[in-house]
Design a protein around this motif. Structure first.
Motif, PDB file in Angstrom:
ATOM      1  N   LEU A   4      39.551 -21.319  39.530  1.00 32.02           N
ATOM      2  CA  LEU A   4      39.216 -20.197  38.632  1.00 32.02           C
ATOM      3  C   LEU A   4      37.871 -19.462  38.975  1.00 32.02           C
ATOM      4  CD1 LEU A   4      39.477 -20.165  34.699  1.00 32.02           C
ATOM      5  CD2 LEU A   4      37.106 -19.800  35.771  1.00 32.02           C
ATOM      6  N   GLN A   5      37.585 -18.206  38.793  1.00 37.16           N
ATOM      7  CA  GLN A   5      36.340 -17.476  39.078  1.00 37.16           C
ATOM      8  C   GLN A   5      35.986 -16.507  37.875  1.00 37.16           C
ATOM      9  OE1 GLN A   5      37.132 -15.808  43.028  1.00 37.16           O
ATOM     10  NE2 GLN A   5      35.315 -16.972  43.852  1.00 37.16           N
ATOM     11  N   ASN A  23      28.335 -15.555  36.858  1.00 37.76           N
ATOM     12  CA  ASN A  23      29.181 -15.839  38.039  1.00 37.76           C
ATOM     13  C   ASN A  23      29.563 -17.298  38.020  1.00 37.76           C
ATOM     14  OD1 ASN A  23      29.698 -13.217  39.463  1.00 37.76           O
ATOM     15  ND2 ASN A  23      27.590 -13.420  39.693  1.00 37.76           N
ATOM     16  N   LEU A  24      30.936 -17.782  38.074  1.00 39.00           N
ATOM     17  CA  LEU A  24      31.157 -19.159  37.813  1.00 39.00           C
ATOM     18  C   LEU A  24      32.391 -19.664  38.764  1.00 39.00           C
ATOM     19  CD1 LEU A  24      30.784 -21.320  34.987  1.00 39.00           C
ATOM     20  CD2 LEU A  24      33.172 -21.307  36.181  1.00 39.00           C
ATOM     21  N   GLU A  25      32.400 -20.630  39.559  1.00 36.17           N
ATOM     22  CA  GLU A  25      33.628 -20.885  40.485  1.00 36.17           C
ATOM     23  C   GLU A  25      33.806 -22.224  40.119  1.00 36.17           C
ATOM     24  OE1 GLU A  25      33.947 -19.394  44.658  1.00 36.17           O
ATOM     25  OE2 GLU A  25      33.727 -21.200  44.881  1.00 36.17           O
ATOM     26  N   MET A  48      36.581 -17.411  26.929  1.00 34.69           N
ATOM     27  CA  MET A  48      37.110 -16.220  27.675  1.00 34.69           C
ATOM     28  C   MET A  48      38.024 -17.165  29.253  1.00 34.69           C
ATOM     29  SD  MET A  48      33.544 -13.855  28.430  1.00 34.69           S
ATOM     30  CE  MET A  48      32.804 -13.244  26.891  1.00 34.69           C
ATOM     31  N   ILE A  49      37.311 -18.427  29.516  1.00 34.66           N
ATOM     32  CA  ILE A  49      37.905 -19.148  30.451  1.00 34.66           C
ATOM     33  C   ILE A  49      39.217 -19.423  30.190  1.00 34.66           C
ATOM     34  CG2 ILE A  49      37.781 -21.265  31.624  1.00 34.66           C
ATOM     35  CD1 ILE A  49      34.777 -20.899  31.884  1.00 34.66           C
ATOM     36  N   ASN A  59      35.093  -9.879  35.118  1.00 34.89           N
ATOM     37  CA  ASN A  59      36.563 -10.369  34.863  1.00 34.89           C
ATOM     38  C   ASN A  59      36.645 -12.029  35.454  1.00 34.89           C
ATOM     39  OD1 ASN A  59      37.846 -10.936  37.879  1.00 34.89           O
ATOM     40  ND2 ASN A  59      36.589  -8.984  38.042  1.00 34.89           N
ATOM     41  N   ILE A  60      37.860 -12.480  34.898  1.00 35.68           N
ATOM     42  CA  ILE A  60      38.168 -13.900  35.195  1.00 35.68           C
ATOM     43  C   ILE A  60      39.373 -13.935  35.841  1.00 35.68           C
ATOM     44  CG2 ILE A  60      38.464 -16.035  34.219  1.00 35.68           C
ATOM     45  CD1 ILE A  60      36.521 -15.482  32.025  1.00 35.68           C
ATOM     46  N   ALA A  61      39.245 -14.500  37.151  1.00 33.85           N
ATOM     47  CA  ALA A  61      40.513 -14.719  37.911  1.00 33.85           C
ATOM     48  C   ALA A  61      41.061 -16.123  37.934  1.00 33.85           C
ATOM     49  CB  ALA A  61      40.351 -14.104  39.416  1.00 33.85           C
ATOM     50  N   ARG A  62      42.447 -16.378  37.892  1.00 36.05           N
ATOM     51  CA  ARG A  62      42.840 -17.631  37.627  1.00 36.05           C
ATOM     52  C   ARG A  62      43.792 -18.088  38.822  1.00 36.05           C
ATOM     53  NH1 ARG A  62      42.335 -15.449  32.729  1.00 36.05           N
ATOM     54  NH2 ARG A  62      40.757 -16.540  31.235  1.00 36.05           N
TER      55      ARG A  62
END
Length: 649
Positions: A4-5, A23-25, A48-49, A59-62
């Motif tokens: 997830l990012q 920003n979180l990875e 959100m996550i 945006n949050i990419a999974r």
């Protein structure tokens, strides 16, 4: 592999910004702590996550097919099933596989089956594949796995047939966490998972999570727990997010170093800006120097100016003090038994509390720690035995259930009604020191969060000035900064404290003694939490010695245990000594660096720049400071390297 990012994520409420540019990875093996003050936006980011809400920006990419397990604060299970049936439901897919295996076995055992037919070959192939998959997915061990996890959360086999609807709220929360662990999601998100867990369960959970196969994202105020589990920290502060490597203690050190470096760079740039601006102001109108002044002005315009580093966020600041002294003997509990409705859960309990002691009460959940405090206060009678207060003792009580608050009142009236002769300004002043300011004091108590209610209870307690404080889980609901303020307030308190807590870091920081409650009664350990653990380890080794048939071997075990502990204590002592040296040199560097910056600013002033004599004297001072600063920085670097090498050994 990246699971997830979060990219440039923000949350806005109208014109108000909760956070932005987050920003979180999360990698497949991440062990991440998400920290920040209450209200910083940790829970909002988590929602959100998990996809419960959308960011205002970013945006949050999974990863495709990512499975996420989420335990919210005080989450529980509502179910009509028994404990075991609820846990077995996690493995429905294995039970279905087991049924298919039995069906295929029946088909293969059919006497009319044609063993040479393609259909029989298909059944054999399917059976082999199912057997392999069933074994790989722990099909033969999942029931034992369930029992092991339930045991870790204090659900024994006798409890397995209990209906979930009959459990307490705390038990249902523990069961929700147990179920989540069994589900083995790719990403496990835990929001305050240590709530409602006693110390034994916390230790078990730490061990389990250390070997968890998926990624972990944890929000917790338990510093001891975070130190054991995480190796990355994301901090939300001042509407921004900073990423640190290491556990919680390492994050604290790295954060301090980052802030120091940011201030150093900022102050250096400010000196340069002041010099350039001064030159421009003095020389722009002079024909002979106009071009140089214009050049410097362009230099100023192109400069990428650093923002002023943000200091610590405003936190509570308070103290506890006494109106009068108590006698040396504050409390005596004699041959007591505690419990409910005549059912004894612990006896005999015998101990004394002396003036200025800070005693922590520990023991498993349900053993009666809170009951002990209430029995001392006379709220629940002792089943046997008695307690008595010493001369001049005035008791203040912090109730973890927060029943000492009236939900119908405002924050202001909750305190003012108990002290009606105190001016409103003084009431508002002490509320302000606990972060209730402006219109916050007009909020109803019912609308407050758990953390706000905790701070209000501490406000009331501080305003009473009692000399003996009974505190029941005082760190529950407090963020880490508030815990640190409470720790300092108790360490500086001129009275006596008896408190119940499962916060091991907090206990180790403030307790002078540890009182352990077990079904067999009480035992007092005259030391901090580390000392308590040492004595428990020695007792366990001695117990093994009695059970072992070889006396020489068990003596060696006991001796080895003591030697290992002593070596650990010596190592801790040496580490503290090296850390103190690093801190001392660091403070010296900061002091000299500040003096140097102030001197450079003074030298840049117009009245000084034109005074050659004064400028010469100041330059001499600057040269001396520069030499001292270089020496101090070298000493700090040497000490830091020595500490780093020691920690790596």
């Amino acid at each position: 592999m990246i699971l997830l990012q979060a990219q440039q994520v923000a949350r806005h409420f109208g014109a108000d910004v909760l956070f932005e540019n987050i920003n979180l990875e999360i990698q497949d093996n991440s062990r991440i702590a998400l920290v920040g003050r209450n209200g910083a936006g940790k829970s909002t980011l988590i929602k959100m996550i998990i996809g419960e809400s959308e960011p205002s920006a970013g945006n949050i990419a999974r990863k495709k097919d990512l499975t996420i397990g989420y335990l919210a604060q005080n989450a529980d299970i509502s179910s009509d099933r028994t404990i075991m049936d609820e846990m077995l439901a996690v493995f429905d897919y294995l039970q279905d596989m087991e049924k298919q295996i039995h069906q295929l076995e029946s088909a293969m055992a059919n006497p009319d089956a044609d063993h040479q037919s393609p259909e029989y070959a298909r059944i054999l192939k399917q059976y082999d594949q199912l057997q392999h998959d069933f074994k790989e997915q722990n099909g033969y061990g999942y029931v034992n796995e369930i029992k092991s996890v339930l045991h870790g959360f204090h659900f024994e086999e006798a409890d397995h047939d209990r209906l979930i609807s009959s459990l307490s709220g705390g038990q249902r929360t523990r069961l929700a966490l147990a179920k989540l662990l069994l589900e083995k999601r790719d990403l496990l998100i835990l929001d305050e998972p240590t709530n409602h867990l006693d110390i034994d369960t916390l230790t078990w959970l730490e061990s389990y999570l250390q070997s968890y196969a998926g990624a972990l994202l944890i929000v917790s105020h338990d510093r001891y727990f975070l130190d054991k589990i995480v190796n990355e920290v994301y901090e939300i502060s001042h509407n921004k997010c900073h990423h640190y490597h290491g556990n919680y203690s390492q994050y604290i050190d790295e954060k301090a170093q980052r802030l120091q470096q940011e201030w150093k760079q900022y102050e250096k740039q400010q000196v340069e800006i002041n010099k350039l601006e001064d030159f421009v102001n003095r020389n722009l109108v002079r024909a002979s120097t106009t071009k140089r002044a214009q050049s410097r002005r362009k230099q100023l315009e192109k400069m990428d100016r650093l923002d002023r580093p943000e200091g610590l966020e405003k936190g509570p600041h308070f103290t506890f003090s006494t109106k009068k002294n108590s006698g040396n003997l504050v409390l005596t509990v004699t041959d007591a038994a505690i419990g409910y409705n005549g059912n004894i859960i612990s006896e005999p309990i015998d101990f004394e509390v002396r003036k200025n002691n800070i005693i922590a009460v520990v023991g498993p959940n349900g053993i009666g720690k809170s009951t002990l405090l209430k029995s001392i206060l006379g709220q629940i009678p002792f089943i046997k035995g008695s307690s008595s207060f010493g001369t001049g003792v005035e008791v203040g009580y912090y109730d973890q259930e927060q029943k000492n608050l009236n939900p119908q009142k405002t924050v202001l009236n909750e305190l003012w009604d108990e002290h009606p002769t105190t001016p409103e300004y003084d009431i508002r002043s002490i509320l302000g020191s606990f972060l209730f300011s402006g219109d916050d004091v007009l909020k109803s108590v019912a609308s407050l969060s758990g953390g706000e209610k905790a701070r209000l209870l501490l406000t009331k307690l501080a305003f009473r000035h009692d000399n003996f404080l009974l505190l029941d889980e005082p760190t529950n609901h407090l963020d880490i900064d508030s815990k640190e303020v409470l720790e300092q307030a108790l360490l500086e308190f001129d009275g006596t404290v008896l408190f119940v807590s499962h916060d091991r870091y907090f206990i180790n920081k403030v307790a002078t003694s540890v009182l352990e409650i077990t079904p067999e009664g009480s035992q007092l350990f005259l030391g901090d939490y580390d000392y308590y653990l040492e004595k428990k380890e020695e007792a366990e080794l001695l117990k093994q010695a009695k059970e072992d048939t070889s006396h020489s071997i068990t003596e060696k075990q006991v001796s080895t245990g003591k030697v290992n502990y002593q070596q650990s204590k010596e190592r801790q002592k040496q580490e503290r000594k090296l850390q103190r040296a690093v801190d001392s040199f660091e403070k010296e560097v900061e002091k000299l660096d500040s003096q140097k910056s102030n001197l450079e600013i003074e030298m840049a002033q117009p009245e000084v720049a034109t005074d050659l004599g004064k400028l010469t004297d100041l330059q001499k001072q600057l040269d001396e400071l520069t030499t001292k600063l270089a020496q101090a920085e070298e000493a700090w670097e040497t000490a830091s390297l020595e500490l780093e090498e020691f920690l790596e050994r």
